[in-house]
Design a protein around this motif. Sequence first.
Motif, PDB file in Angstrom:
ATOM      1  N   SER A  86      23.627  -8.800 -12.722  1.00  0.00           N
ATOM      2  CA  SER A  86      23.421  -9.576 -11.509  1.00  0.00           C
ATOM      3  C   SER A  86      22.125 -10.369 -11.580  1.00  0.00           C
ATOM      4  N   SER A  87      22.179 -11.605 -11.120  1.00  0.00           N
ATOM      5  CA  SER A  87      20.950 -12.410 -11.097  1.00  0.00           C
ATOM      6  C   SER A  87      19.960 -11.826 -10.107  1.00  0.00           C
ATOM      7  N   GLU A  88      20.469 -11.138  -9.080  1.00  0.00           N
ATOM      8  CA  GLU A  88      19.598 -10.504  -8.099  1.00  0.00           C
ATOM      9  C   GLU A  88      18.736  -9.445  -8.757  1.00  0.00           C
ATOM     10  N   GLU A  89      19.301  -8.724  -9.707  1.00  0.00           N
ATOM     11  CA  GLU A  89      18.550  -7.683 -10.380  1.00  0.00           C
ATOM     12  C   GLU A  89      17.538  -8.255 -11.359  1.00  0.00           C
ATOM     13  N   LYS A  90      17.813  -9.436 -11.884  1.00  0.00           N
ATOM     14  CA  LYS A  90      16.919 -10.022 -12.872  1.00  0.00           C
ATOM     15  C   LYS A  90      15.741 -10.732 -12.224  1.00  0.00           C
ATOM     16  N   SER A  91      15.861 -11.052 -10.953  1.00  0.00           N
ATOM     17  CA  SER A  91      14.791 -11.788 -10.284  1.00  0.00           C
ATOM     18  C   SER A  91      13.587 -10.874 -10.064  1.00  0.00           C
ATOM     19  N   PRO A  92      12.395 -11.462 -10.021  1.00  0.00           N
ATOM     20  CA  PRO A  92      11.213 -10.638  -9.780  1.00  0.00           C
ATOM     21  C   PRO A  92      11.248 -10.049  -8.382  1.00  0.00           C
ATOM     22  N   ARG A  93      10.447  -9.020  -8.172  1.00  0.00           N
ATOM     23  CA  ARG A  93      10.363  -8.356  -6.877  1.00  0.00           C
ATOM     24  C   ARG A  93       9.948  -9.370  -5.821  1.00  0.00           C
ATOM     25  N   PRO A  94      10.654  -9.405  -4.700  1.00  0.00           N
ATOM     26  CA  PRO A  94      10.311 -10.364  -3.640  1.00  0.00           C
ATOM     27  C   PRO A  94       8.903 -10.125  -3.108  1.00  0.00           C
ATOM     28  N   ALA A  95       8.263 -11.223  -2.707  1.00  0.00           N
ATOM     29  CA  ALA A  95       6.931 -11.114  -2.119  1.00  0.00           C
ATOM     30  C   ALA A  95       7.011 -10.277  -0.853  1.00  0.00           C
ATOM     31  N   GLY A  96       5.962  -9.529  -0.586  1.00  0.00           N
ATOM     32  CA  GLY A  96       5.932  -8.707   0.608  1.00  0.00           C
ATOM     33  C   GLY A  96       6.510  -7.317   0.403  1.00  0.00           C
ATOM     34  N   ARG A  97       7.015  -7.021  -0.742  1.00  0.00           N
ATOM     35  CA  ARG A  97       7.551  -5.691  -1.055  1.00  0.00           C
ATOM     36  C   ARG A  97       6.709  -5.094  -2.176  1.00  0.00           C
ATOM     37  N   PRO A  98       5.526  -4.598  -1.837  1.00  0.00           N
ATOM     38  CA  PRO A  98       4.600  -4.137  -2.880  1.00  0.00           C
ATOM     39  C   PRO A  98       5.062  -2.836  -3.533  1.00  0.00           C
ATOM     40  N   VAL A  99       4.515  -2.604  -4.699  1.00  0.00           N
ATOM     41  CA  VAL A  99       4.740  -1.349  -5.384  1.00  0.00           C
ATOM     42  C   VAL A  99       3.847  -0.314  -4.719  1.00  0.00           C
ATOM     43  N   GLU A 100       4.433   0.805  -4.321  1.00  0.00           N
ATOM     44  CA  GLU A 100       3.672   1.879  -3.698  1.00  0.00           C
ATOM     45  C   GLU A 100       3.072   2.732  -4.814  1.00  0.00           C
ATOM     46  N   VAL A 101       1.773   2.857  -4.816  1.00  0.00           N
ATOM     47  CA  VAL A 101       1.096   3.619  -5.854  1.00  0.00           C
ATOM     48  C   VAL A 101       0.297   4.726  -5.190  1.00  0.00           C
ATOM     49  N   HIS A 102       0.462   5.924  -5.681  1.00  0.00           N
ATOM     50  CA  HIS A 102      -0.428   6.983  -5.242  1.00  0.00           C
ATOM     51  C   HIS A 102      -0.641   7.947  -6.392  1.00  0.00           C
ATOM     52  N   SER A 103      -1.653   8.754  -6.237  1.00  0.00           N
ATOM     53  CA  SER A 103      -2.016   9.685  -7.301  1.00  0.00           C
ATOM     54  C   SER A 103      -2.108  11.087  -6.742  1.00  0.00           C
ATOM     55  N   LEU A 104      -1.863  12.042  -7.624  1.00  0.00           N
ATOM     56  CA  LEU A 104      -1.956  13.459  -7.299  1.00  0.00           C
ATOM     57  C   LEU A 104      -3.102  14.043  -8.113  1.00  0.00           C
ATOM     58  N   TYR A 105      -3.919  14.870  -7.476  1.00  0.00           N
ATOM     59  CA  TYR A 105      -5.162  15.320  -8.091  1.00  0.00           C
ATOM     60  C   TYR A 105      -5.258  16.835  -8.206  1.00  0.00           C
ATOM     61  N   GLY A 106      -5.813  17.280  -9.329  1.00  0.00           N
ATOM     62  CA  GLY A 106      -6.229  18.663  -9.500  1.00  0.00           C
ATOM     63  C   GLY A 106      -5.126  19.667  -9.735  1.00  0.00           C
ATOM     64  N   LEU A 107      -5.514  20.933  -9.621  1.00  0.00           N
ATOM     65  CA  LEU A 107      -4.601  22.052  -9.850  1.00  0.00           C
ATOM     66  C   LEU A 107      -3.330  21.947  -9.031  1.00  0.00           C
ATOM     67  N   PHE A 108      -3.482  21.679  -7.746  1.00  0.00           N
ATOM     68  CA  PHE A 108      -2.356  21.695  -6.823  1.00  0.00           C
ATOM     69  C   PHE A 108      -1.661  20.345  -6.712  1.00  0.00           C
ATOM     70  N   GLN A 109      -2.195  19.327  -7.419  1.00  0.00           N
ATOM     71  CA  GLN A 109      -1.644  17.976  -7.381  1.00  0.00           C
ATOM     72  C   GLN A 109      -1.528  17.485  -5.937  1.00  0.00           C
ATOM     73  N   LEU A 110      -2.678  17.356  -5.306  1.00  0.00           N
ATOM     74  CA  LEU A 110      -2.783  16.932  -3.917  1.00  0.00           C
ATOM     75  C   LEU A 110      -2.899  15.414  -3.843  1.00  0.00           C
ATOM     76  N   SER A 111      -2.264  14.823  -2.857  1.00  0.00           N
ATOM     77  CA  SER A 111      -2.117  13.372  -2.771  1.00  0.00           C
ATOM     78  C   SER A 111      -3.333  12.663  -2.189  1.00  0.00           C
ATOM     79  N   ASN A 112      -3.668  11.537  -2.822  1.00  0.00           N
ATOM     80  CA  ASN A 112      -4.737  10.678  -2.312  1.00  0.00           C
ATOM     81  C   ASN A 112      -4.303   9.928  -1.060  1.00  0.00           C
ATOM     82  N   GLN A 113      -3.025   9.977  -0.718  1.00  0.00           N
ATOM     83  CA  GLN A 113      -2.564   9.307   0.488  1.00  0.00           C
ATOM     84  C   GLN A 113      -2.416  10.273   1.656  1.00  0.00           C
ATOM     85  N   LEU A 114      -2.891  11.511   1.466  1.00  0.00           N
ATOM     86  CA  LEU A 114      -2.755  12.484   2.533  1.00  0.00           C
ATOM     87  C   LEU A 114      -3.973  13.393   2.678  1.00  0.00           C
ATOM     88  N   VAL A 115      -4.390  14.048   1.612  1.00  0.00           N
ATOM     89  CA  VAL A 115      -5.404  15.096   1.768  1.00  0.00           C
ATOM     90  C   VAL A 115      -6.799  14.727   1.305  1.00  0.00           C
TER      91      VAL A 115
END
Length: 191
Positions: A86-115
Amino acid sequence: MRVFVTFLLSVLGASLVEGRIVSKCELQTALVNLQDANDPRGLTPDLMAKIVCHVELASAFNTSAVTRLDRQRDRRSSGAHGSGNSSEEKSPRPAGRPVEVHSLYGLFQLSNQLVCSDGASPSPNICAMSCDDLIDDNISDDLLCVSKVRETLMKNGFRARFFEELKKWFMNIYRECGNKTPAYLDNCVQP
C-alpha cells in the motif's frame, strides 16, 4: 580504527554510570528490611518472589540498566499490518503524530514518564527524584520509590493519581512472574 573508537566509547560510557549487579538474595533481603512490621498489608512472600523475578527478567539485577522504548502512535507507520504494498504504508509518518519515546531505569525498570524525571520528558515524577538516581549502585532509593508507588496504590486504590499507569506496571509483574512462589527464594537465607 573504528573498532578501537567503539571500544573506547563503550568503556568510557560504562565508567560514567557506577552500577552493579545485585544478587537475587541481596534484593530479597533488602525488600524484607524495607517492610514495616506494623503494616499487615506488607509484601507477602508470594509478592516478594514475583517482584524479585520481575527484576531478574527486566534488568538482570543490573542497577544501571536503562531500556529505551520507542512506540509510534500511528500504527500505519509501524509496518504492523498488511503486505507493504500500500502506498499509505510507504508514506512517511504524518506530521503531528510523533514517536512516543520513554525510558525505563534501574533494577525495577521504572518509567521516566511516571516515577522519575530525566529532565527531557514530561513526568509527574511520583518519586520526586532524578532518573539518574535509579541507575547508580545504591538500591535504597530504588526500593523507596517502589515502596512509594505501592503505598500510593494501597492507600488510594482506584482513586490513586495515575492509577491506570501504576496498575499496568504491577500487572506486568504478575504477567511475567505470576507462576513464582516463595520457593523461588528458598535458597536465600533470612538474616
